[in-house]
Write a protein that holds these residues in place. Structure first.
Motif, PDB file in Angstrom:
ATOM      1  N   GLU A 166      27.412   8.749 -17.208  1.00 62.43           N
ATOM      2  CA  GLU A 166      27.998   7.437 -17.517  1.00 62.43           C
ATOM      3  C   GLU A 166      28.428   6.689 -16.268  1.00 62.43           C
ATOM      4  N   THR A 167      28.705   7.400 -15.181  1.00 58.90           N
ATOM      5  CA  THR A 167      29.177   6.748 -13.955  1.00 58.90           C
ATOM      6  C   THR A 167      28.185   6.822 -12.798  1.00 58.90           C
ATOM      7  N   TRP A 168      27.144   7.640 -12.884  1.00 60.32           N
ATOM      8  CA  TRP A 168      26.192   7.809 -11.792  1.00 60.32           C
ATOM      9  C   TRP A 168      24.793   7.383 -12.229  1.00 60.32           C
ATOM     10  N   THR A 169      24.138   6.586 -11.358  1.00 58.58           N
ATOM     11  CA  THR A 169      22.772   6.136 -11.591  1.00 58.58           C
ATOM     12  C   THR A 169      21.952   6.404 -10.341  1.00 58.58           C
ATOM     13  N   LEU A 170      20.749   6.934 -10.512  1.00 53.98           N
ATOM     14  CA  LEU A 170      19.831   7.147  -9.408  1.00 53.98           C
ATOM     15  C   LEU A 170      18.992   5.887  -9.246  1.00 53.98           C
ATOM     16  N   ASN A 171      19.097   5.223  -8.077  1.00 51.88           N
ATOM     17  CA  ASN A 171      18.354   3.999  -7.795  1.00 51.88           C
ATOM     18  C   ASN A 171      17.212   4.299  -6.839  1.00 51.88           C
ATOM     19  N   THR A 172      16.000   3.878  -7.183  1.00 51.56           N
ATOM     20  CA  THR A 172      14.846   4.006  -6.299  1.00 51.56           C
ATOM     21  C   THR A 172      14.128   2.670  -6.242  1.00 51.56           C
ATOM     22  N   HIS A 173      13.442   2.443  -5.122  1.00 47.20           N
ATOM     23  CA  HIS A 173      12.759   1.163  -4.935  1.00 47.20           C
ATOM     24  C   HIS A 173      11.630   1.350  -3.928  1.00 47.20           C
ATOM     25  N   VAL A 174      10.488   0.778  -4.222  1.00 45.64           N
ATOM     26  CA  VAL A 174       9.381   0.727  -3.275  1.00 45.64           C
ATOM     27  C   VAL A 174       8.773  -0.665  -3.380  1.00 45.64           C
ATOM     28  N   GLY A 175       8.364  -1.227  -2.236  1.00 47.11           N
ATOM     29  CA  GLY A 175       7.815  -2.576  -2.258  1.00 47.11           C
ATOM     30  C   GLY A 175       6.778  -2.785  -1.179  1.00 47.11           C
ATOM     31  N   ARG A 176       6.003  -3.846  -1.347  1.00 50.50           N
ATOM     32  CA  ARG A 176       5.002  -4.220  -0.349  1.00 50.50           C
ATOM     33  C   ARG A 176       5.053  -5.729  -0.148  1.00 50.50           C
ATOM     34  N   GLN A 177       5.256  -6.152   1.112  1.00 50.00           N
ATOM     35  CA  GLN A 177       5.272  -7.562   1.490  1.00 50.00           C
ATOM     36  C   GLN A 177       3.970  -7.878   2.212  1.00 50.00           C
ATOM     37  N   GLU A 178       3.277  -8.919   1.792  1.00 45.51           N
ATOM     38  CA  GLU A 178       2.068  -9.383   2.463  1.00 45.51           C
ATOM     39  C   GLU A 178       2.304 -10.805   2.942  1.00 45.51           C
ATOM     40  N   PHE A 179       2.235 -11.007   4.275  1.00 43.69           N
ATOM     41  CA  PHE A 179       2.426 -12.325   4.858  1.00 43.69           C
ATOM     42  C   PHE A 179       1.083 -12.978   5.126  1.00 43.69           C
ATOM     43  N   LYS A 180       0.990 -14.239   4.777  1.00 44.07           N
ATOM     44  CA  LYS A 180      -0.094 -15.084   5.260  1.00 44.07           C
ATOM     45  C   LYS A 180       0.410 -15.665   6.569  1.00 44.07           C
TER      46      LYS A 180
END
Length: 185
Positions: free
Chosen positions: A161-175
């Motif tokens: 109730e008080t703990w959450t596992l946060n994960t994140h992965v991303g990809r940035q593509e610049f022109k």
């Protein structure tokens, strides 16, 4: 590490939330925005019962000074956003909107302004979300970078109730060309 807080108020039928935090640094899409120094951040959101929302958020930054593109100022990122969220059922939902990143300051002649406008669409299933953001302006000061994009996959799995596992992965593509500028070093 961080210290943060959230407050919620209800003005029937709208919901207003506020947040603030002090963080060891501000990292955005994998890049430090404060050169590994503390960040003071906060914002406000307004949501309607029909799913529409609007908000603002801000943080101190140093990356524009670090890059040497300003005479003075440009130590603030101030964001404005709005959109629409819809829940298909208890498990599935979507979010579409627009986000404007504003960096006030006095920039050197010939510098591409870092102010950026992105459109986004996201889908979520329970605690997993996939979001696509598409720049309709130059992107974070990169010349000729219209149509740059960012794709991220996030999971916020509740452990207790008080703990959450946060994960994140991303990809940035610049022109466009970053002219060798690298914020990751």
């Amino acid at each position: 590490s961080s210290i943060s807080g959230v407050s919620v108020a209800s003005i029937e039928p709208y919901t207003i939330t506020g947040n603030f935090g002090i963080y060891s640094q501000y990292i955005f899409r994998g890049l430090t925005q404060t050169d590994r120094k503390p960040a003071f951040q906060g914002g406000f959101d307004l949501a309607t019962p029909g799913g529409f929302y609007a908000g603002t958020w801000g943080s101190n930054i140093s990356w524009l000074h670090d890059a040497g593109v300003v005479d003075h100022g440009a130590s603030l990122e101030w964001d404005f956003y709005g959109g629409y969220k819809y829940a298909f059922n208890d498990d599935w939902g979507m979010d579409v909107g627009v986000l404007y990143y504003w960096y006030p300051g006095d920039y050197l002649d010939g510098v591409t302004r870092p102010n950026t406008t992105e459109l986004y669409i996201a889908g979520n299933w329970k605690w997993v979300s996939l979001k696509y953001s598409h720049a309709v302006s130059n992107t974070f000061g990169v010349p000729d970078s219209h149509n740059s994009w960012y794709l991220d996959l996030s999971a916020n799995y509740p452990l207790t109730e008080t703990w959450t596992l946060n994960t994140h992965v991303g990809r940035q593509e610049f022109k466009g060309q970053t002219n060798g500028f690298n914020n990751g070093d």
